[in-house]
Design an enzyme around this catalytic site. Sequence first.
Site, PDB file in Angstrom:
ATOM      1  N   SER A  54       0.776  -0.974  -0.073  1.00 14.52           N
ATOM      2  CA  SER A  54      -0.033   0.026   0.082  1.00 14.52           C
ATOM      3  C   SER A  54       0.901   1.287  -0.045  1.00 14.52           C
ATOM      4  O   SER A  54       2.131   1.117   0.085  1.00 14.52           O
ATOM      5  CB  SER A  54      -0.850  -0.003   1.196  1.00 14.52           C
ATOM      6  OG  SER A  54      -1.358   1.419   1.355  1.00 14.52           O
ATOM      7  N   TYR A  95      -3.804  -0.717   9.979  1.00 14.23           N
ATOM      8  CA  TYR A  95      -3.585  -1.121   8.545  1.00 14.23           C
ATOM      9  C   TYR A  95      -2.054  -0.367   8.143  1.00 14.23           C
ATOM     10  O   TYR A  95      -1.453  -1.236   7.340  1.00 14.23           O
ATOM     11  CB  TYR A  95      -4.719  -0.161   7.960  1.00 14.23           C
ATOM     12  CG  TYR A  95      -4.552  -0.301   6.280  1.00 14.23           C
ATOM     13  CD1 TYR A  95      -5.347  -1.296   5.676  1.00 14.23           C
ATOM     14  CD2 TYR A  95      -3.970   0.662   5.358  1.00 14.23           C
ATOM     15  CE1 TYR A  95      -5.121  -1.667   4.352  1.00 14.23           C
ATOM     16  CE2 TYR A  95      -3.972   0.298   4.022  1.00 14.23           C
ATOM     17  CZ  TYR A  95      -4.536  -0.841   3.467  1.00 14.23           C
ATOM     18  OH  TYR A  95      -4.333  -0.835   2.328  1.00 14.23           O
TER      19      TYR A  95
HETATM   20  P1  NAP Z   1     -12.176  -5.264  -0.941  1.00 13.46           P
HETATM   21  O1  NAP Z   1     -12.649  -4.655  -2.159  1.00 13.46           O
HETATM   22  O2  NAP Z   1     -12.435  -4.411   0.135  1.00 13.46           O
HETATM   23  O3  NAP Z   1     -11.732  -6.691  -1.079  1.00 13.46           O
HETATM   24  C1  NAP Z   1     -11.052  -7.273   0.155  1.00 13.46           C
HETATM   25  C2  NAP Z   1     -11.190  -8.658  -0.274  1.00 13.46           C
HETATM   26  O4  NAP Z   1     -10.387  -9.366   0.785  1.00 13.46           O
HETATM   27  C3  NAP Z   1     -12.379  -9.373  -0.432  1.00 13.46           C
HETATM   28  O5  NAP Z   1     -12.220 -10.467  -1.526  1.00 13.46           O
HETATM   29  C4  NAP Z   1     -12.679 -10.298   0.837  1.00 13.46           C
HETATM   30  O6  NAP Z   1     -13.461 -11.417   0.634  1.00 13.46           O
HETATM   31  C5  NAP Z   1     -11.228 -10.540   1.508  1.00 13.46           C
HETATM   32  N1  NAP Z   1     -11.075 -10.691   2.768  1.00 13.46           N
HETATM   33  C6  NAP Z   1     -11.480  -9.836   3.932  1.00 13.46           C
HETATM   34  N2  NAP Z   1     -11.282 -10.195   4.859  1.00 13.46           N
HETATM   35  C7  NAP Z   1     -11.037 -11.627   4.645  1.00 13.46           C
HETATM   36  C8  NAP Z   1     -10.807 -12.669   5.452  1.00 13.46           C
HETATM   37  N3  NAP Z   1     -10.837 -12.766   6.683  1.00 13.46           N
HETATM   38  N4  NAP Z   1     -10.380 -13.920   4.900  1.00 13.46           N
HETATM   39  C9  NAP Z   1     -10.274 -14.017   3.697  1.00 13.46           C
HETATM   40  N5  NAP Z   1     -10.369 -13.015   2.936  1.00 13.46           N
HETATM   41  C10 NAP Z   1     -10.623 -11.738   3.301  1.00 13.46           C
HETATM   42  O7  NAP Z   1     -10.424  -4.493  -1.116  1.00 13.46           O
HETATM   43  P2  NAP Z   1      -9.576  -4.101  -2.293  1.00 13.46           P
HETATM   44  O8  NAP Z   1      -9.490  -2.661  -2.545  1.00 13.46           O
HETATM   45  O9  NAP Z   1      -9.682  -4.957  -3.407  1.00 13.46           O
HETATM   46  O10 NAP Z   1      -7.967  -4.448  -1.647  1.00 13.46           O
HETATM   47  C11 NAP Z   1      -7.373  -5.574  -1.882  1.00 13.46           C
HETATM   48  C12 NAP Z   1      -6.040  -5.302  -1.269  1.00 13.46           C
HETATM   49  O11 NAP Z   1      -5.159  -4.193  -2.038  1.00 13.46           O
HETATM   50  C13 NAP Z   1      -5.971  -5.371   0.224  1.00 13.46           C
HETATM   51  O12 NAP Z   1      -4.814  -5.779   0.777  1.00 13.46           O
HETATM   52  C14 NAP Z   1      -5.737  -3.781   0.459  1.00 13.46           C
HETATM   53  O13 NAP Z   1      -5.332  -3.328   1.685  1.00 13.46           O
HETATM   54  C15 NAP Z   1      -5.081  -3.597  -1.019  1.00 13.46           C
HETATM   55  N6  NAP Z   1      -4.679  -2.201  -1.285  1.00 13.46           N
HETATM   56  C16 NAP Z   1      -6.005  -1.569  -1.828  1.00 13.46           C
HETATM   57  C17 NAP Z   1      -5.916  -0.208  -2.133  1.00 13.46           C
HETATM   58  C18 NAP Z   1      -7.034   0.549  -2.730  1.00 13.46           C
HETATM   59  O14 NAP Z   1      -7.074   1.604  -3.108  1.00 13.46           O
HETATM   60  N7  NAP Z   1      -8.204  -0.122  -2.925  1.00 13.46           N
HETATM   61  C19 NAP Z   1      -4.830   0.657  -2.240  1.00 13.46           C
HETATM   62  C20 NAP Z   1      -3.625  -0.007  -1.556  1.00 13.46           C
HETATM   63  C21 NAP Z   1      -3.621  -1.375  -1.066  1.00 13.46           C
HETATM   64  P3  NAP Z   1     -14.695 -11.296   1.017  1.00 13.46           P
HETATM   65  O15 NAP Z   1     -15.717 -10.675  -0.068  1.00 13.46           O
HETATM   66  O16 NAP Z   1     -14.984 -12.904   1.237  1.00 13.46           O
HETATM   67  O17 NAP Z   1     -15.067 -10.753   2.204  1.00 13.46           O
END
Ligand code: NAP
Length: 258
Positions: free
Chosen positions: A150, A163
């Site tokens: 991140s 986080y």
């Molecule tokens: P998101 O839309 O909130 O999706 C999160 C995913 O993690 C979902 O598939 C969820 O599964 C899964 N998850 C959550 N809790 C879990 C658990 N206890 N066990 C297994 N799976 C779990 O997030 P995203 O934005 O795509 O982010 C994905 C990654 O990128 C994360 O690590 C986030 O920190 C990182 N990131 C995102 C951004 C951004 O701008 N979006 C920026 C930097 C880093 P369920 O649907 O089954 O709950």
Amino acid sequence: MQRFANQTAVVTGASRGLGQAIVLAFAREGAHVVGLGVSDNGDTAEKVAALGGKFTSIHADLAQLTQAAARGLVSRITAATGRVDVLVNNAGIIRRHPAAEFPEEDWNTVIQVNLTAPFFLCQAVAQWWLGGGRESSPAGTRLRIVNIASMLSFQGGILVPAYTASKSGIAGITKALACEWAGERININAVAPGYIATENTLPLRNDETRNAAILARIPEGRWGEPADIAGTCVFLASPEADYLNGAVLNVDGGWLAR
Ligand code: NAP
């Protein structure tokens, strides 16, 4: 030509957002993708099927994942597909509170899902690889691990100390494990996404003031799309990235360059 034909790519958090885009990118390249998640992985299976790809969903709650359970998951995957070629530790959660009041339970859950579980999965796939998986793999192949970091692997953030700690930790273990494993034909790198339009960032995009401030700071002038990150994951898992190890690549539209 499909670059990941006959390979198995494991992606955590495959139900939506970045994880789903990463699954689709590997499926397009011919990989059998195994999605690990708490839900039934949403409509990911349907989307992979529409591409003519192969997807297997395995239930795994990373909030409860122990070292032994991680080993069990990898045994299940290798029993089903014969191997693991790529692991993408993508699943992640965020909890927002002022630091002075940050609840213990939220701290522990964020660290467990975002840092401890990815470490246990890295360990489990490396144990499989070092314990014989390497020998049973086609000559010249490598084990590729991509961790999703991140901007808060580099910066402090606001209201999200757990986080920030977890994502700084992910950058740290990516480097630590590369130092131990690079000589074993294991590549472990991280992608640090900038601000990407997913459910995770919905509260920021819905806050007019924060949204405007964020957009004004991104040299590209737009929120990133999940596909922007998926392409980098495919690159890091490909032979073109053989000499990349322990890197944390920021894919951020120029955010950190400011
Ligand atoms: P998101 O839309 O909130 O999706 C999160 C995913 O993690 C979902 O598939 C969820 O599964 C899964 N998850 C959550 N809790 C879990 C658990 N206890 N066990 C297994 N799976 C779990 O997030 P995203 O934005 O795509 O982010 C994905 C990654 O990128 C994360 O690590 C986030 O920190 C990182 N990131 C995102 C951004 C951004 O701008 N979006 C920026 C930097 C880093 P369920 O649907 O089954 O709950």
